[in-house]
Design a protein around this motif. Structure first.
Motif, mmCIF file in Angstrom:
data_model
loop_
_atom_site.group_PDB
_atom_site.id
_atom_site.type_symbol
_atom_site.label_atom_id
_atom_site.label_comp_id
_atom_site.label_asym_id
_atom_site.label_seq_id
_atom_site.Cartn_x
_atom_site.Cartn_y
_atom_site.Cartn_z
ATOM 1 N N TRP A 73 34.736 33.912 34.929
ATOM 2 C CA TRP A 73 34.642 35.347 35.173
ATOM 3 C C TRP A 73 34.350 36.124 33.894
ATOM 4 N N LYS A 74 33.688 37.260 34.090
ATOM 5 C CA LYS A 74 33.378 38.176 32.998
ATOM 6 C C LYS A 74 34.421 39.301 32.952
ATOM 7 N N SER A 75 34.248 40.201 31.991
ATOM 8 C CA SER A 75 35.259 41.238 31.741
ATOM 9 C C SER A 75 35.579 42.081 32.969
ATOM 10 N N ALA A 76 34.548 42.531 33.695
ATOM 11 C CA ALA A 76 34.785 43.396 34.855
ATOM 12 C C ALA A 76 35.612 42.679 35.912
ATOM 13 N N GLU A 77 35.320 41.401 36.128
ATOM 14 C CA GLU A 77 36.054 40.632 37.140
ATOM 15 C C GLU A 77 37.495 40.401 36.700
ATOM 16 N N VAL A 78 37.685 40.123 35.409
ATOM 17 C CA VAL A 78 39.037 39.889 34.905
ATOM 18 C C VAL A 78 39.844 41.186 34.944
ATOM 19 N N ARG A 79 39.222 42.306 34.596
ATOM 20 C CA ARG A 79 39.912 43.593 34.693
ATOM 21 C C ARG A 79 40.376 43.841 36.124
ATOM 22 N N HIS A 80 39.511 43.544 37.067
ATOM 23 C CA HIS A 80 39.869 43.689 38.487
ATOM 24 C C HIS A 80 41.072 42.824 38.824
ATOM 25 N N ALA A 81 41.067 41.574 38.381
ATOM 26 C CA ALA A 81 42.166 40.647 38.665
ATOM 27 C C ALA A 81 43.483 41.150 38.066
ATOM 28 N N LEU A 82 43.419 41.627 36.834
ATOM 29 C CA LEU A 82 44.630 42.127 36.178
ATOM 30 C C LEU A 82 45.152 43.372 36.873
ATOM 31 N N SER A 83 44.249 44.239 37.296
ATOM 32 C CA SER A 83 44.650 45.470 37.973
ATOM 33 C C SER A 83 45.282 45.175 39.321
ATOM 34 N N VAL A 84 44.647 44.312 40.089
ATOM 35 C CA VAL A 84 45.143 43.988 41.434
ATOM 36 C C VAL A 84 46.481 43.264 41.365
ATOM 37 N N SER A 85 46.617 42.332 40.433
ATOM 38 C CA SER A 85 47.824 41.498 40.376
ATOM 39 C C SER A 85 48.981 42.162 39.656
ATOM 40 N N GLY A 86 48.680 43.098 38.759
ATOM 41 C CA GLY A 86 49.746 43.704 37.969
ATOM 42 C C GLY A 86 50.329 42.748 36.946
ATOM 43 N N ALA A 87 49.505 41.833 36.439
ATOM 44 C CA ALA A 87 49.978 40.866 35.435
ATOM 45 C C ALA A 87 50.434 41.584 34.172
ATOM 46 N N LEU A 88 51.595 41.174 33.645
ATOM 47 C CA LEU A 88 52.171 41.803 32.455
ATOM 48 C C LEU A 88 52.120 40.908 31.219
ATOM 49 N N ALA A 89 51.728 39.664 31.405
ATOM 50 C CA ALA A 89 51.627 38.719 30.291
ATOM 51 C C ALA A 89 50.415 37.842 30.547
#
Length: 471
Positions: A73-89
């Motif tokens: 995945w590229k930056s936009a896809e990873v940003r989406h994943a982090l936003s949706v999941s709420g990953a903190l680490a």
């Protein structure tokens, strides 16, 4: 008897169970020092490597959940994943992820250590264990949540269905960020099997490892199966150690499977699962059928409902496949995606298929990908199956585009193994199928866009068509 057997091999490095445990403890200590604990969602973006296995186990040891992000995945896809999941680490080996948030690098040495106090705390079995992302064939992917309990049930279903035990030796070349890759690794470890983990798929390397390591179970998705079938020197490899090759993620392409068996003598075991329900059905190890994904594994219930009326249909009548199982996901993120995921407690797979009176399941297509031509529903997989059997076709995918007269018209994208005319390919389809199922257009492409699981990215083909075609 070996007290501390080797359980994982990567390149020339061997890992015993105790080494994996000590490394897990060491990484868990690092993550704990960064505030990871029960309920924390940890983004994990890693290539196939032993440290991926260690990272998953360390995250689980802390009662946290692993958010698996594809290393492609590229930056936009990873940003989406982090936003949706709420990953903190975060932990991994990806510069894309490290540029977006602080990340524990798997390239740094992990210091082995004894089990921390956290390892002795009971884990809440109903808490999230892993979040994987759905295929995203129709848009940005959703996060699929599995609890420790639901994933453990899936692992047990898979171990029993495949008959895995301590004498088995398996090779994993599929991405660990996909549910099948993670399922294969965890199931093999819990079954006490020996695992060869490969950094990436390389056909010659994979076949050579089967021969040298005496692999007993190989896992394949459609692109891998196609590559095996078309290998010019396939007969030069000794694959006699294989009990079978498992075909998952997509329905079997019979011409491809038959070619491999004819050239190697190795049979196939088709199986069926989804990110949301990792193990739904599997063929018996002895007596597998290529025209079916098998029967529901023990503990899983399957029904087929009418595509319009949503009522259960009789055996042999096609409809949407729905599933009930203790291995079903906890739900999607974002939450609104759950609105249509279930029906009366049954998970809606979106797959169209037939369940016969003896319990055999045959997948025909995805309900969202059905092409409606003059009121008739056409399954892309049905047309693709005919095209795959043509000697000029290396790979293909069928999709529908709007048509003012017919509602939709069928377009076939083909990657060629040898020259062929459009008329020859269309004639091949008409010979086997009803005339309304014939492609109205053949488009030659360099390759068919697919997910790592082998699923065709039809939306990419449709977008390409819309950008380049005026008719």
């Amino acid at each position: 008897m070996v007290a501390d057997p080797v359980v994982l091999v990567f390149d020339d490095r061997e890992y015993t169970r105790s080494e994996i445990d000590l490394l897990t403890n060491g990484l868990a200590a690092v993550l704990s020092a960064r505030g990871v604990g029960p309920g924390t969602r940890v983004a994990l973006m890693s290539s196939n490597r032993p440290e991926f296995v260690v990272a998953v186990m360390a995250i689980w040891q802390l009662g946290a959940s692993a958010v698996l992000i594809s290393p492609a995945w590229k930056s936009a896809e990873v940003r989406h994943a982090l936003s949706v999941s709420g990953a903190l680490a975060a932990v991994g080996d990806s510069p894309v992820l490290s540029n977006l948030m602080p990340m524990v690098s798997l390239d740094d040495p992990i210091v082995p250590c004894a089990a921390p106090d956290s390892a002795r705390r009971p884990i809440d079995q109903d808490a999230d264990a892993v979040l994987v992302f759905s295929s995203g064939t129709t848009g940005m992917p959703k996060a699929v949540r599995h609890s420790h309990r639901s994933f453990a049930v899936a692992v047990d279903h898979w171990r029993v269905a495949l008959g895995l035990g301590p004498s088995d030796r398996i090779q994993v070349v599929t991405p660990p960020s996909h549910i099948l890759g993670l399922l294969n690794i965890v199931t093999a470890m819990r079954a006490g099997a020996w695992i060869r983990l490969e950094a990436r798929f390389d056909l010659d390397r994979m076949l050579r490892r089967i021969e040298e390591d005496r692999i007993t179970v190989e896992m394949a998705v459609a692109p891998i199966a196609l590559a095996i079938a078309s290998h010019p020197r396939l007969e030069s490899f000794d694959l006699s150690s294989l009990r079978y090759i498992m075909w998952g993620a997509t329905p079997v392409t019979r011409s491809v499977a038959d070619t491999v068996t004819r050239r190697t003598g190795v049979g196939w075991v088709p199986a069926y699962g989804a990110s949301e329900v990792p193990v739904i059905a599997c063929n018996p190890i002895d007596g597998a059928r290529l025209d079916s994904v098998g029967k529901a594994v023990p503990g899983v219930e399957i029904r087929v409902v009418d595509l319009d009326g949503r009522t259960p249909v009789d055996p042999g009548v096609p409809g949407e496949i729905q599933v009930r199982s203790p291995s079903v996901m906890t739900g999607y993120l974002p939450e609104e995606a759950n609105a249509t995921a279930f029906e009366d407690g049954w998970y809606r797979t979106g797959d169209v298929g037939v369940l016969d009176a003896d319990g055999w399941i045959r997948i025909t297509d995805r309900s969202k990908e059905m092409i409606k031509v003059r009121g008739f529903q056409v399954a892309p997989a049905e047309v693709e199956s005919v095209l795959h059997g043509h000697p000029a076709i290396a790979d293909c995918a069928v999709f529908g585009v709007p048509d003012d007269i017919d509602g939709e018209r069928i377009v076939a994208a083909v990657a060629l193994a040898e020259p062929v005319t459009d008329d020859d390919l269309i004639a091949a389809v008409v010979t086997e199928l009803a005339s309304y199922k014939r492609p109205r257009e053949i488009r030659v492409v360099d390759e068919i866009p697919r997910l790592p699981s082998g699923k065709v990215l039809r939306r990419v083909l449709k977008e390409s068509y819309g950008c380049t075609a005026d008719h």
